[in-house]
Each structure stands twice: as C-alpha cells, then as structure tokens.
Scaffold this active site. Sequence first.
Site, mmCIF file in Angstrom:
data_model
loop_
_atom_site.group_PDB
_atom_site.id
_atom_site.type_symbol
_atom_site.label_atom_id
_atom_site.label_comp_id
_atom_site.label_asym_id
_atom_site.label_seq_id
_atom_site.Cartn_x
_atom_site.Cartn_y
_atom_site.Cartn_z
ATOM 1 N N CYS A 162 0.800 -1.218 0.000
ATOM 2 C CA CYS A 162 0.000 0.000 0.000
ATOM 3 C C CYS A 162 0.836 1.273 0.000
ATOM 4 C CB CYS A 162 -0.909 -0.001 1.211
ATOM 5 S SG CYS A 162 -0.005 -0.143 2.744
HETATM 6 C C1 LIG Z 1 0.553 -4.619 3.018
HETATM 7 S S1 LIG Z 1 1.622 -5.958 3.264
HETATM 8 C C2 LIG Z 1 0.493 -7.269 3.533
HETATM 9 C C3 LIG Z 1 0.588 -7.801 4.903
HETATM 10 C C4 LIG Z 1 -0.270 -8.989 5.238
HETATM 11 N N1 LIG Z 1 -1.660 -8.839 4.893
HETATM 12 C C5 LIG Z 1 -0.149 -9.288 6.740
HETATM 13 O O1 LIG Z 1 -1.139 -9.481 7.409
HETATM 14 O O2 LIG Z 1 0.980 -9.286 7.243
HETATM 15 C C6 LIG Z 1 2.178 -6.301 1.633
HETATM 16 C C7 LIG Z 1 3.164 -7.456 1.538
HETATM 17 O O3 LIG Z 1 3.491 -7.672 0.155
HETATM 18 C C8 LIG Z 1 4.832 -8.082 0.087
HETATM 19 N N2 LIG Z 1 5.287 -7.859 -1.301
HETATM 20 C C9 LIG Z 1 5.679 -6.696 -1.879
HETATM 21 N N3 LIG Z 1 6.015 -6.898 -3.162
HETATM 22 C C10 LIG Z 1 5.827 -8.223 -3.412
HETATM 23 C C11 LIG Z 1 6.019 -9.034 -4.547
HETATM 24 N N4 LIG Z 1 6.461 -8.510 -5.698
HETATM 25 N N5 LIG Z 1 5.732 -10.351 -4.464
HETATM 26 C C12 LIG Z 1 5.290 -10.877 -3.288
HETATM 27 N N6 LIG Z 1 5.111 -10.157 -2.157
HETATM 28 C C13 LIG Z 1 5.370 -8.840 -2.224
HETATM 29 C C14 LIG Z 1 5.529 -7.210 1.111
HETATM 30 O O4 LIG Z 1 6.765 -7.775 1.496
HETATM 31 C C15 LIG Z 1 4.495 -7.169 2.237
HETATM 32 O O5 LIG Z 1 4.724 -8.187 3.182
#
Ligand SMILES: C[S@@+](CC[C@H](N)C(=O)[O-])C[C@H]1O[C@@H](n2cnc3c(N)ncnc32)[C@H](O)[C@@H]1O
Length: 353
Positions: free
Chosen positions: A88
């Site tokens: 986000c």
């Molecule tokens: C807003 S957080 C979501 C957290 C999750 N809902 C929780 O309860 O912890 C977004 C997540 O997406 C991961 N992320 C970012 N880019 C990504 C990618 N290209 N592929 C997979 N995961 C990714 C980040 O590391 C982060 O942990």
Amino acid sequence: MKQIIKYFDCFAGIGGFRCAAENIQSDVYDFEHVSYCEVDPQARTLYEAVGDKKPVQQINDVKEIKTNRNPGGTALADFDMLFAGFPCQSFSNVGYRKGFDDERGQLFFYILDMLDYYQPKYFVLENVQKLSTIKNGNLLDEMKTALQEIGSGYHLHVWCLHASDYGLPQNRYRIFFCGIRSDLCEKKDIKEPPVIKLTDAKYPTVWHLLERGEIDPKHYIPAKTRETVLYKNPKWQGNVNIDNAIARPLTASMSKWHRANQDNYYSETYINGTDPYSRPDVDLASEKIRRITPLEGFRIQGFPDNYAEIATACRLSYSAQYRLIGNALPVNLAYAVIKHLLNSYLCEEDENG
Ligand SMILES: C[S@@+](CC[C@H](N)C(=O)[O-])C[C@H]1O[C@@H](n2cnc3c(N)ncnc32)[C@H](O)[C@@H]1O
C-alpha cells in the site's frame, strides 16, 4: 458435507488473512491453506514459524506466478479463494499518492492477472483507506470496474472499515474488496459486517493489553531522543499525545522514535493506573515513558501472543518485528470480512440480521 475452500494467501506478510481464516468456525465450509506468496524473507520466516502446517506451495515474488501475461511462470496449485493485502505504500498518505503509476501500485495488475487466469470463486483484497481519495476517487472507481469485469465477472462488495469497530483498540481504517464469481449465484445486497462493541472485546483499550512488570529498557524513550519525541510546539506539531486508550494506527517504522503525536507512547502512571479511559497528568520532563512493545503491537493488530515469542526465537530484531506488525492487516477486520462474505453467500441465515 462441508465445502472446502482452498485459499492462496498472496502478499502474505505475517499472515493476517491466514490467522483470520483459521479462526472462523462454520458448519458449512472449512478452509484449506494451499499456497502463499511473499517476497520479504523476514516475513516468510515468521509466517512459516507460526503456521501449524506448511502450505503445499510457496512462491517468493508475485511476478513469478503463471498467468496469461506470464505463461512461463510457476502455476499455482488449485485454489478457490484469493486473499491479497497488496502493498500500500504507493497509495498511503505517506507515499507519493501516484496511484497506479509507480511500481508498487502496479502490483494491483498482478492481482487482476491472477483473477483472470485462475478465476477463483472468491477473493478478498485489502488496502489503505486513502486509496479512495486518489485522483478524486477515480482510482477506486477504476479498480472496482476492473474487479467486476475481470475473467467471467465478479459480484463486488467494497467496505471501508475501522479496526475499533471490530474489536481492536486501534484507529486504523482499511478498505476491503470482496468478490464472488458471478456465474455462481445472483448478487446479494450485503451491508458491512456487523460492528462489535469495543467494550465487549478482549482488549477494550490499549491499557488492557499493556505489558506490566519487567520491560526491556530499549522500549523506553532514550534520553537523547526524549526532547524530540515529547517536544510540544502547537504551531506546527500539535499537542504531545500519549496514553491513548485507542492506539494511533500502527506504522511499519515504529522503531524510529517518531514524535508523540505520530506514534504510540505510554507513561508509567497510565500503565500502572486504574482508569483505562482517562489520561493522567504526566511530568514529561522526568517520567518514564515507553513505546508499545512488539507483543503489544501484535495484540493491537489481533495476532495471538505466541507471535512475539516466536518472532524473538526466530531472531527477528525489534525493528523487523515493528515493520512486520505495521505492514500487517488487523486480523479481526479480516475475520469479520471473510466470515460475513462467505456466510452471506453460503449460509442460509441472513448475516445482516
Ligand atoms: C501490506 S503488506 C500485507 C501484509 C499482510 N496482509 C499481513 O497481514 O501481514 C504487503 C506485503 O506484500 C509483500 N510484497 C511486496 N512486493 C511483493 C512481490 N512482488 N511479491 C510478493 N510479495 C510482495 C511485502 O513484502 C508485504 O509483506
């Protein structure tokens, strides 16, 4: 026989969606966790360490997943429901608010690609509330249209919810996009999940979840930062704001000693006092004041206490733990949303009462 809902936990972080799904009890359906995707190794470490069972499949980067745009990618194991709290930063009020124009905003398109290619029966996506104000609300409209039209189409429900309306003492809004594939049934007119009174919750205020007894001295505001953190300049900073019964929204950078109107600090008088709802008079110059601890952070986000123990056993530093907690999804919100969506469509009883 119960319907088994296999789920794929995308952008899994430390598993807010998984934790929520695992807590839902239903006579009609059960969940089976088949795969997850998470690029951050520290998040993966905790996600795996707290899980009861290892999912069948783990993928690091969403860009590796097979879709029409990426036919050479790794095919996902069969799943019925997609969970995705997509990154986000590009949408939040601290980011540049460029919406889809930056790399992280583009990750939304990977969600669309997956919905198009795998056409799961259900999805629940989560993001920051500020999304709804980007481009004067046009971005949200574009996203809604895209989610309704993707694949063979979805019935879409969009809810903006506040954590403290669902049993967590935190001022945090999240927006949820819930979909059910339109060939499965008629669209229902379902309202937001029923609100839960905070006074009936496990932790009605932060006071109820604060640790007492011996606390690592690292959590107390250090002498050299104290003046900055507790500096009062109403002209541009507003009042020093500590001892909130309802926490400010937890951030990923909680370890950085932000000012007291941007982060969560509690005084010894409040912690050891008897009234969770009133702010005591605190001598800002001399009293011991501390940030919330990682255990308290996990609690404010609705995770079980063993997350803190396990995170420490996995040798995750405090700053890593704060980052993971701050990026996580309030579990109680996810619980209310998933349950309400599925019960409204799959159960006889009317969830709206
Ligand atoms: C807003 S957080 C979501 C957290 C999750 N809902 C929780 O309860 O912890 C977004 C997540 O997406 C991961 N992320 C970012 N880019 C990504 C990618 N290209 N592929 C997979 N995961 C990714 C980040 O590391 C982060 O942990």
